[in-house]
Design a protein around this motif. Sequence first.
Motif, PDB file in Angstrom:
ATOM      1  N   LYS A  55       0.837  -1.199   0.000  1.00 26.00           N
ATOM      2  CA  LYS A  55       0.000   0.000   0.000  1.00 26.00           C
ATOM      3  C   LYS A  55       0.871   1.247   0.000  1.00 26.00           C
ATOM      4  O   LYS A  55       0.595   2.215  -0.722  1.00 26.00           O
ATOM      5  CB  LYS A  55      -0.926   0.005   1.215  1.00 26.00           C
ATOM      6  CG  LYS A  55      -1.983  -1.069   1.173  1.00 26.00           C
ATOM      7  CD  LYS A  55      -2.836  -1.053   2.413  1.00 26.00           C
ATOM      8  CE  LYS A  55      -3.839  -2.187   2.403  1.00 26.00           C
ATOM      9  NZ  LYS A  55      -4.621  -2.241   3.642  1.00 26.00           N
ATOM     10  N   SER A  56       1.942   1.240   0.780  1.00 28.97           N
ATOM     11  CA  SER A  56       2.846   2.393   0.833  1.00 28.97           C
ATOM     12  C   SER A  56       3.541   2.598  -0.496  1.00 28.97           C
ATOM     13  O   SER A  56       3.705   3.726  -0.949  1.00 28.97           O
ATOM     14  CB  SER A  56       3.898   2.202   1.932  1.00 28.97           C
ATOM     15  OG  SER A  56       3.280   2.108   3.188  1.00 28.97           O
ATOM     16  N   LYS A 106       1.174   4.352  -2.894  1.00 31.67           N
ATOM     17  CA  LYS A 106       1.014   5.775  -2.600  1.00 31.67           C
ATOM     18  C   LYS A 106       2.221   6.576  -3.075  1.00 31.67           C
ATOM     19  O   LYS A 106       2.075   7.655  -3.654  1.00 31.67           O
ATOM     20  CB  LYS A 106       0.817   5.986  -1.099  1.00 31.67           C
ATOM     21  CG  LYS A 106      -0.540   5.544  -0.596  1.00 31.67           C
ATOM     22  CD  LYS A 106      -0.665   5.790   0.893  1.00 31.67           C
ATOM     23  CE  LYS A 106      -1.995   5.317   1.435  1.00 31.67           C
ATOM     24  NZ  LYS A 106      -2.104   5.531   2.882  1.00 31.67           N
ATOM     25  N   LYS A 160       2.213   6.923  -6.898  1.00 31.03           N
ATOM     26  CA  LYS A 160       1.239   7.916  -7.357  1.00 31.03           C
ATOM     27  C   LYS A 160       1.764   9.330  -7.121  1.00 31.03           C
ATOM     28  O   LYS A 160       1.645  10.214  -7.985  1.00 31.03           O
ATOM     29  CB  LYS A 160      -0.082   7.716  -6.623  1.00 31.03           C
ATOM     30  CG  LYS A 160      -1.195   8.597  -7.115  1.00 31.03           C
ATOM     31  CD  LYS A 160      -2.505   8.267  -6.407  1.00 31.03           C
ATOM     32  CE  LYS A 160      -3.628   9.149  -6.893  1.00 31.03           C
ATOM     33  NZ  LYS A 160      -4.895   8.833  -6.216  1.00 31.03           N
ATOM     34  N   ALA A 161       2.383   9.575  -5.957  1.00 27.53           N
ATOM     35  CA  ALA A 161       2.925  10.904  -5.641  1.00 27.53           C
ATOM     36  C   ALA A 161       4.087  11.258  -6.561  1.00 27.53           C
ATOM     37  O   ALA A 161       4.217  12.405  -7.008  1.00 27.53           O
ATOM     38  CB  ALA A 161       3.359  10.949  -4.187  1.00 27.53           C
ATOM     39  N   LYS A 220       5.058  11.126   2.668  1.00 31.09           N
ATOM     40  CA  LYS A 220       4.801   9.693   2.498  1.00 31.09           C
ATOM     41  C   LYS A 220       6.094   8.980   2.676  1.00 31.09           C
ATOM     42  O   LYS A 220       6.312   7.935   2.988  1.00 31.09           O
ATOM     43  CB  LYS A 220       4.200   9.417   1.140  1.00 31.09           C
ATOM     44  CG  LYS A 220       2.823  10.012   1.035  1.00 31.09           C
ATOM     45  CD  LYS A 220       2.166   9.690  -0.255  1.00 31.09           C
ATOM     46  CE  LYS A 220       0.807  10.353  -0.295  1.00 31.09           C
ATOM     47  NZ  LYS A 220      -0.009  10.006  -1.364  1.00 31.09           N
TER      48      LYS A 220
END
Length: 119
Positions: A87-88, A91, A94-95, A119
């Motif tokens: 999950k990390s 993220k 995407k960033a 993040k």
Amino acid sequence: DGKVRLPKIGFVKFEQHRSFEGVIRSATVSMTKTGKFFISILVEQENEPWIPAKNKVGIDLGLKHFAVMTNDAMVSEEIENPRFLRKSEAKVKKAQRALSRKKIGSKNREKAKLLLAKK
């Protein structure tokens, strides 16, 4: 005296990291791009007698559980799978994609950098 003689090169400073006992079978000399030499020495030693282990542990890696360990008494211990890593990673991906689309020097790019740093 902290030196070893290499054919065609001469004496080279030598720092021994591990001691060894036995008959030297071969030595391989390699040099890095910076000019440092490394010597790998193959030594033949006598075999030490094999002593069987008193405690045995079986480890099974899986998908549902990260690992399941079983000992001699057939007692199982389950270690949960740390799924937060995937999950990390999603993220952060995407960033990073959002940051790459911003113009250099813009305020939106700075906002995206801050978001990525969190993040």
